[in-house]
Design a protein around this motif. Sequence first.
Motif, PDB file in Angstrom:
ATOM      1  N   GLU A 231      13.277   3.062  20.752  1.00 21.63           N
ATOM      2  CA  GLU A 231      11.831   3.317  20.758  1.00 21.63           C
ATOM      3  C   GLU A 231      11.241   3.068  19.375  1.00 21.63           C
ATOM      4  N   GLN A 232      11.941   3.567  18.339  1.00 18.39           N
ATOM      5  CA  GLN A 232      11.426   3.413  16.985  1.00 18.39           C
ATOM      6  C   GLN A 232      11.430   1.947  16.550  1.00 18.39           C
ATOM      7  N   LEU A 233      12.444   1.199  16.976  1.00 16.26           N
ATOM      8  CA  LEU A 233      12.489  -0.222  16.629  1.00 16.26           C
ATOM      9  C   LEU A 233      11.318  -0.979  17.244  1.00 16.26           C
ATOM     10  N   LEU A 234      10.953  -0.621  18.463  1.00 19.66           N
ATOM     11  CA  LEU A 234       9.786  -1.258  19.095  1.00 19.66           C
ATOM     12  C   LEU A 234       8.531  -0.985  18.275  1.00 19.66           C
ATOM     13  N   LYS A 235       8.364   0.276  17.851  1.00 19.94           N
ATOM     14  CA  LYS A 235       7.209   0.637  17.030  1.00 19.94           C
ATOM     15  C   LYS A 235       7.268  -0.083  15.684  1.00 19.94           C
ATOM     16  N   SER A 236       8.449  -0.089  15.082  1.00 23.58           N
ATOM     17  CA  SER A 236       8.611  -0.713  13.762  1.00 23.58           C
ATOM     18  C   SER A 236       8.277  -2.192  13.815  1.00 23.58           C
ATOM     19  N   ASP A 237       8.712  -2.852  14.881  1.00 23.16           N
ATOM     20  CA  ASP A 237       8.410  -4.278  15.022  1.00 23.16           C
ATOM     21  C   ASP A 237       6.911  -4.502  15.162  1.00 23.16           C
ATOM     22  N   ALA A 238       6.248  -3.605  15.878  1.00 24.52           N
ATOM     23  CA  ALA A 238       4.796  -3.719  16.033  1.00 24.52           C
ATOM     24  C   ALA A 238       4.096  -3.530  14.694  1.00 24.52           C
ATOM     25  N   TYR A 239       4.551  -2.545  13.924  1.00 29.09           N
ATOM     26  CA  TYR A 239       3.973  -2.313  12.590  1.00 29.09           C
ATOM     27  C   TYR A 239       4.202  -3.525  11.692  1.00 29.09           C
ATOM     28  N   ALA A 240       5.411  -4.064  11.742  1.00 28.41           N
ATOM     29  CA  ALA A 240       5.745  -5.208  10.881  1.00 28.41           C
ATOM     30  C   ALA A 240       4.868  -6.408  11.231  1.00 28.41           C
ATOM     31  N   TYR A 241       4.674  -6.646  12.528  1.00 30.23           N
ATOM     32  CA  TYR A 241       3.844  -7.760  12.981  1.00 30.23           C
ATOM     33  C   TYR A 241       2.411  -7.572  12.487  1.00 30.23           C
ATOM     34  N   ARG A 242       1.894  -6.347  12.679  1.00 31.93           N
ATOM     35  CA  ARG A 242       0.516  -6.045  12.266  1.00 31.93           C
ATOM     36  C   ARG A 242       0.363  -6.203  10.753  1.00 31.93           C
ATOM     37  N   ASP A 243       1.314  -5.666  10.017  1.00 25.48           N
ATOM     38  CA  ASP A 243       1.166  -5.626   8.568  1.00 25.48           C
ATOM     39  C   ASP A 243       1.444  -6.958   7.898  1.00 25.48           C
ATOM     40  N   ARG A 244       2.126  -7.862   8.580  1.00 27.90           N
ATOM     41  CA  ARG A 244       2.244  -9.216   8.023  1.00 27.90           C
ATOM     42  C   ARG A 244       0.874  -9.867   7.953  1.00 27.90           C
ATOM     43  N   ARG A 245       0.009  -9.517   8.875  1.00 31.43           N
ATOM     44  CA  ARG A 245      -1.352 -10.037   8.844  1.00 31.43           C
ATOM     45  C   ARG A 245      -2.219  -9.262   7.851  1.00 31.43           C
ATOM     46  N   ASN A 246      -2.046  -7.941   7.818  1.00 27.94           N
ATOM     47  CA  ASN A 246      -2.834  -7.108   6.904  1.00 27.94           C
ATOM     48  C   ASN A 246      -2.513  -7.408   5.444  1.00 27.94           C
ATOM     49  N   LYS A 247      -1.286  -7.852   5.176  1.00 22.50           N
ATOM     50  CA  LYS A 247      -0.884  -8.148   3.801  1.00 22.50           C
ATOM     51  C   LYS A 247      -1.778  -9.228   3.202  1.00 22.50           C
ATOM     52  N   LYS A 248      -2.178 -10.179   4.016  1.00 23.35           N
ATOM     53  CA  LYS A 248      -3.040 -11.264   3.544  1.00 23.35           C
ATOM     54  C   LYS A 248      -4.396 -10.703   3.102  1.00 23.35           C
ATOM     55  N   ARG A 249      -4.927  -9.756   3.897  1.00 20.84           N
ATOM     56  CA  ARG A 249      -6.195  -9.123   3.537  1.00 20.84           C
ATOM     57  C   ARG A 249      -6.060  -8.358   2.233  1.00 20.84           C
TER      58      ARG A 249
ATOM     59  N   PHE B 112      -3.947  -8.684  -0.244  1.00 20.98           N
ATOM     60  CA  PHE B 112      -3.825  -9.526  -1.434  1.00 20.98           C
ATOM     61  C   PHE B 112      -5.153 -10.180  -1.787  1.00 20.98           C
ATOM     62  N   ARG B 113      -5.906 -10.602  -0.791  1.00 22.52           N
ATOM     63  CA  ARG B 113      -7.212 -11.201  -1.068  1.00 22.52           C
ATOM     64  C   ARG B 113      -8.120 -10.195  -1.777  1.00 22.52           C
ATOM     65  N   ARG B 114      -8.094  -8.930  -1.315  1.00 22.75           N
ATOM     66  CA  ARG B 114      -8.885  -7.880  -1.964  1.00 22.75           C
ATOM     67  C   ARG B 114      -8.461  -7.695  -3.415  1.00 22.75           C
ATOM     68  N   LEU B 115      -7.156  -7.693  -3.650  1.00 22.30           N
ATOM     69  CA  LEU B 115      -6.639  -7.529  -5.014  1.00 22.30           C
ATOM     70  C   LEU B 115      -7.096  -8.676  -5.910  1.00 22.30           C
ATOM     71  N   TRP B 116      -6.999  -9.905  -5.390  1.00 21.17           N
ATOM     72  CA  TRP B 116      -7.415 -11.076  -6.181  1.00 21.17           C
ATOM     73  C   TRP B 116      -8.895 -10.974  -6.540  1.00 21.17           C
ATOM     74  N   ILE B 117      -9.719 -10.577  -5.580  1.00 20.98           N
ATOM     75  CA  ILE B 117     -11.157 -10.480  -5.822  1.00 20.98           C
ATOM     76  C   ILE B 117     -11.442  -9.422  -6.883  1.00 20.98           C
ATOM     77  N   ILE B 118     -10.743  -8.289  -6.819  1.00 20.05           N
ATOM     78  CA  ILE B 118     -10.928  -7.232  -7.816  1.00 20.05           C
ATOM     79  C   ILE B 118     -10.573  -7.749  -9.209  1.00 20.05           C
ATOM     80  N   ARG B 119      -9.461  -8.479  -9.314  1.00 20.88           N
ATOM     81  CA  ARG B 119      -9.029  -9.003 -10.615  1.00 20.88           C
ATOM     82  C   ARG B 119      -9.996 -10.053 -11.154  1.00 20.88           C
ATOM     83  N   ILE B 120     -10.454 -10.934 -10.272  1.00 20.17           N
ATOM     84  CA  ILE B 120     -11.403 -11.980 -10.699  1.00 20.17           C
ATOM     85  C   ILE B 120     -12.711 -11.338 -11.149  1.00 20.17           C
ATOM     86  N   ASN B 121     -13.174 -10.349 -10.405  1.00 19.62           N
ATOM     87  CA  ASN B 121     -14.416  -9.661 -10.742  1.00 19.62           C
ATOM     88  C   ASN B 121     -14.314  -9.006 -12.117  1.00 19.62           C
TER      89      ASN B 121
END
Length: 119
Positions: free
Chosen positions: A37-55, A57-66
């Motif tokens: 059960e936990q592996l199913l949840k973990s895989d879902a989190y990993a899938y979701r967060d691979r996409r969220n990671k892009k967001r 990092f983009r936020r971090l870059w914008i903060i640094r550039i600003n």
Amino acid sequence: MPRVKRSVHARKKRRKVLEQAKGYWGQKHISYRKAKEQLLKSDAYAYRDRRNKKRTFRRLWIIRINAAARQEGLSYNQFVAGCRKANIELDRKVLADLAVHDPAAFAKVAARARAALES
């Protein structure tokens, strides 16, 4: 027709799941059912967060550039608009890296952006 004995395959399947669940807290690394059960949840989190990671990092870059652009007397949106007008085709990742590791080069880019804005 002989019956199918599943013992070897079933044990192999369970061992694989428990190996993947190694390091989980409590029953989640001991009990096959809880681990699965936990592996199913973990895989879902990993899938979701691979996409969220892009967001993130983009936020971090914008903060640094600003932050770097403000040291050069420009706001983030003025800096980006100036870069567009000056045909500077550096993405946010590269600009943020310049801002952190090579402030002199970033200052030159900012100067070109400011010049493009004024003209």
